[in-house]
Design an enzyme around this catalytic site. Sequence first.
Site, mmCIF file in Angstrom:
data_model
loop_
_atom_site.group_PDB
_atom_site.id
_atom_site.type_symbol
_atom_site.label_atom_id
_atom_site.label_comp_id
_atom_site.label_asym_id
_atom_site.label_seq_id
_atom_site.Cartn_x
_atom_site.Cartn_y
_atom_site.Cartn_z
ATOM 1 N N ARG A 234 0.865 -1.190 0.000
ATOM 2 C CA ARG A 234 0.000 0.000 0.000
ATOM 3 C C ARG A 234 0.894 1.230 0.000
ATOM 4 O O ARG A 234 1.943 1.257 0.656
ATOM 5 C CB ARG A 234 -0.914 0.025 1.241
ATOM 6 N N ASP A 258 4.190 -0.055 -7.147
ATOM 7 C CA ASP A 258 2.906 -0.394 -7.765
ATOM 8 C C ASP A 258 1.779 0.365 -7.091
ATOM 9 O O ASP A 258 0.634 0.324 -7.549
ATOM 10 C CB ASP A 258 2.662 -1.905 -7.639
ATOM 11 N N GLU A 263 -2.802 7.770 -4.323
ATOM 12 C CA GLU A 263 -3.253 7.225 -5.621
ATOM 13 C C GLU A 263 -4.755 7.372 -5.858
ATOM 14 O O GLU A 263 -5.207 7.340 -7.006
ATOM 15 C CB GLU A 263 -2.850 5.755 -5.759
ATOM 16 N N HIS A 295 -1.039 0.219 -9.559
ATOM 17 C CA HIS A 295 -1.715 -0.755 -8.693
ATOM 18 C C HIS A 295 -2.234 -1.939 -9.519
ATOM 19 O O HIS A 295 -3.416 -2.268 -9.509
ATOM 20 C CB HIS A 295 -2.873 -0.080 -7.941
HETATM 21 P P1 NAD Z 1 -0.880 -11.395 4.414
HETATM 22 O O1 NAD Z 1 -1.906 -11.021 5.419
HETATM 23 O O2 NAD Z 1 -0.829 -12.815 3.940
HETATM 24 O O3 NAD Z 1 0.581 -11.024 4.971
HETATM 25 C C1 NAD Z 1 0.885 -9.834 5.619
HETATM 26 C C2 NAD Z 1 2.053 -10.109 6.560
HETATM 27 O O4 NAD Z 1 2.520 -8.870 7.085
HETATM 28 C C3 NAD Z 1 1.667 -10.997 7.746
HETATM 29 O O5 NAD Z 1 2.582 -12.078 7.850
HETATM 30 C C4 NAD Z 1 1.753 -10.057 8.945
HETATM 31 O O6 NAD Z 1 2.137 -10.723 10.131
HETATM 32 C C5 NAD Z 1 2.823 -9.099 8.462
HETATM 33 N N1 NAD Z 1 2.826 -7.831 9.172
HETATM 34 C C6 NAD Z 1 1.757 -7.116 9.616
HETATM 35 N N2 NAD Z 1 2.190 -5.979 10.211
HETATM 36 C C7 NAD Z 1 3.537 -5.987 10.125
HETATM 37 C C8 NAD Z 1 4.545 -5.096 10.570
HETATM 38 N N3 NAD Z 1 4.252 -3.948 11.222
HETATM 39 N N4 NAD Z 1 5.851 -5.425 10.323
HETATM 40 C C9 NAD Z 1 6.163 -6.578 9.692
HETATM 41 N N5 NAD Z 1 5.237 -7.463 9.252
HETATM 42 C C10 NAD Z 1 3.944 -7.172 9.477
HETATM 43 O O7 NAD Z 1 -1.081 -10.384 3.195
HETATM 44 P P2 NAD Z 1 -0.595 -10.535 1.684
HETATM 45 O O8 NAD Z 1 -1.642 -11.268 0.899
HETATM 46 O O9 NAD Z 1 0.793 -11.017 1.653
HETATM 47 O O10 NAD Z 1 -0.701 -9.027 1.197
HETATM 48 C C11 NAD Z 1 0.013 -7.998 1.888
HETATM 49 C C12 NAD Z 1 -0.585 -6.670 1.511
HETATM 50 O O11 NAD Z 1 -0.342 -6.422 0.135
HETATM 51 C C13 NAD Z 1 -2.130 -6.609 1.625
HETATM 52 O O12 NAD Z 1 -2.526 -6.255 2.931
HETATM 53 C C14 NAD Z 1 -2.511 -5.558 0.619
HETATM 54 O O13 NAD Z 1 -2.561 -4.298 1.241
HETATM 55 C C15 NAD Z 1 -1.369 -5.592 -0.394
HETATM 56 N N6 NAD Z 1 -1.772 -6.135 -1.696
HETATM 57 C C16 NAD Z 1 -1.522 -5.385 -2.806
HETATM 58 C C17 NAD Z 1 -1.891 -5.875 -4.059
HETATM 59 C C18 NAD Z 1 -1.602 -5.079 -5.317
HETATM 60 O O14 NAD Z 1 -2.253 -5.303 -6.340
HETATM 61 N N7 NAD Z 1 -0.634 -4.180 -5.301
HETATM 62 C C19 NAD Z 1 -2.522 -7.109 -4.174
HETATM 63 C C20 NAD Z 1 -2.748 -7.861 -3.009
HETATM 64 C C21 NAD Z 1 -2.355 -7.368 -1.763
#
Ligand code: NAD
Length: 361
Positions: A234, A258, A263, A295
């Site tokens: 994000r 991305d 945005e 994105h």
């Molecule tokens: P996920 O929930 O599987 O993994 C997130 C990880 O981050 C978890 O292991 C959590 O413990 C860790 N985490 C949380 N807070 C933290 C911190 N302060 N420091 C370190 N680690 C921390 O999520 P995911 O599916 O891997 O996706 C991650 C993020 O990517 C989503 O929340 C979303 O915002 C973003 N995303 C973006 C796109 C895109 O098109 N650009 C697509 C999907 C997801």
Amino acid sequence: MKAVAYSIKACEKEILVRVNNKKHDITLISNRLTLETIAYAEGKEAVLVFSSDDLSAPVICKLSEMGVKYICTRSTGTDHIDLTEAERLGIKVANISSYSPESIAEHSLALMLALVRNLIPCHNQIMHYDFSLDDLVGTTIRNKTVGIVGFGVTGQALAEILSGFGAKVLVSDIRDVSVKAGKLKAKQVEFHDLLSEADIISFHVPLDDSTRHMVDAKCIRSMKKNVILINVSRGAIFKSQDVYNALQDGWISKIGMDVYEFEHNVFFFDHSHQPIEDKLLKAFIQNSRVLLTPHQAFLTKEALQIIATRTIDHLNRWANCKCRNEACRNVAETGTSEQCNGPADLGSSVSPGALHGSIKS
Ligand code: NAD
């Protein structure tokens, strides 16, 4: 069930309509959900939204007054939704987690490779029939240290790919992920150790109070000089002005983004005839050491199919009063018929199809 899907893009419309197969009565509109466009939700039980939509407390409150009982976001992240307000008003919220982690991981890798192999300057040169090599010297990923911040499903998918590249992978997470990391030939370390050791850092954390602006001027100074940053999570994970300043003063060598902190209202829309006013965004775009994508990490055929299928699954469960798992995120336990709201209307069909709502915000 009657629903309205906001922020529908032409590229996802067909799949959603096909998967729905006329089961639910879904109005598809291209507008973002805001207080200005909320009227489309009149008479609907559910709203289907995306990360660009506004689901702040006033919007959720209005949706509740209009009789909306369910919100499904076609994204993993829920940072655009005031979950507390939804819970207070008894609105059930679902997201689509883990839909295609490799789509996001591969996009991170695509940004990484394009940056380390100078593909953008190369393309610009070639467009002018300049086939010289001197400005295109790159580096390998093999033997580089790559840091992955956030070792959930997308972070793990990236680690798996990078192990094939022969990179040394360090991960940091607030949970103990050391065993999972070890299985993928990665090592869990403290955040500040990752910062000081990594040549490339890719961010995969959700946006919340603990991660907002986690990359600011102070954090950047803990990184190696000439670090490459990739952000596919994000935009507000980065304090954008600090990141830009560090790019300008040379501490950060290159950035693949991305997502961008500001945005909303820009990404997902064609601004080619309507210049953008955000000076910082323009500066990022015009910097040859920045590769920006709008994105689109999630945007693969595979992901769109899964997102559409699981969106309709959520509607099915709600319509059948069978709330389970993420479809009942705000419900204490497994849903019961008492927790569901009213009888299902399974006989209705998809609204006459074409995207409507011509306002481009
Ligand atoms: P996920 O929930 O599987 O993994 C997130 C990880 O981050 C978890 O292991 C959590 O413990 C860790 N985490 C949380 N807070 C933290 C911190 N302060 N420091 C370190 N680690 C921390 O999520 P995911 O599916 O891997 O996706 C991650 C993020 O990517 C989503 O929340 C979303 O915002 C973003 N995303 C973006 C796109 C895109 O098109 N650009 C697509 C999907 C997801």
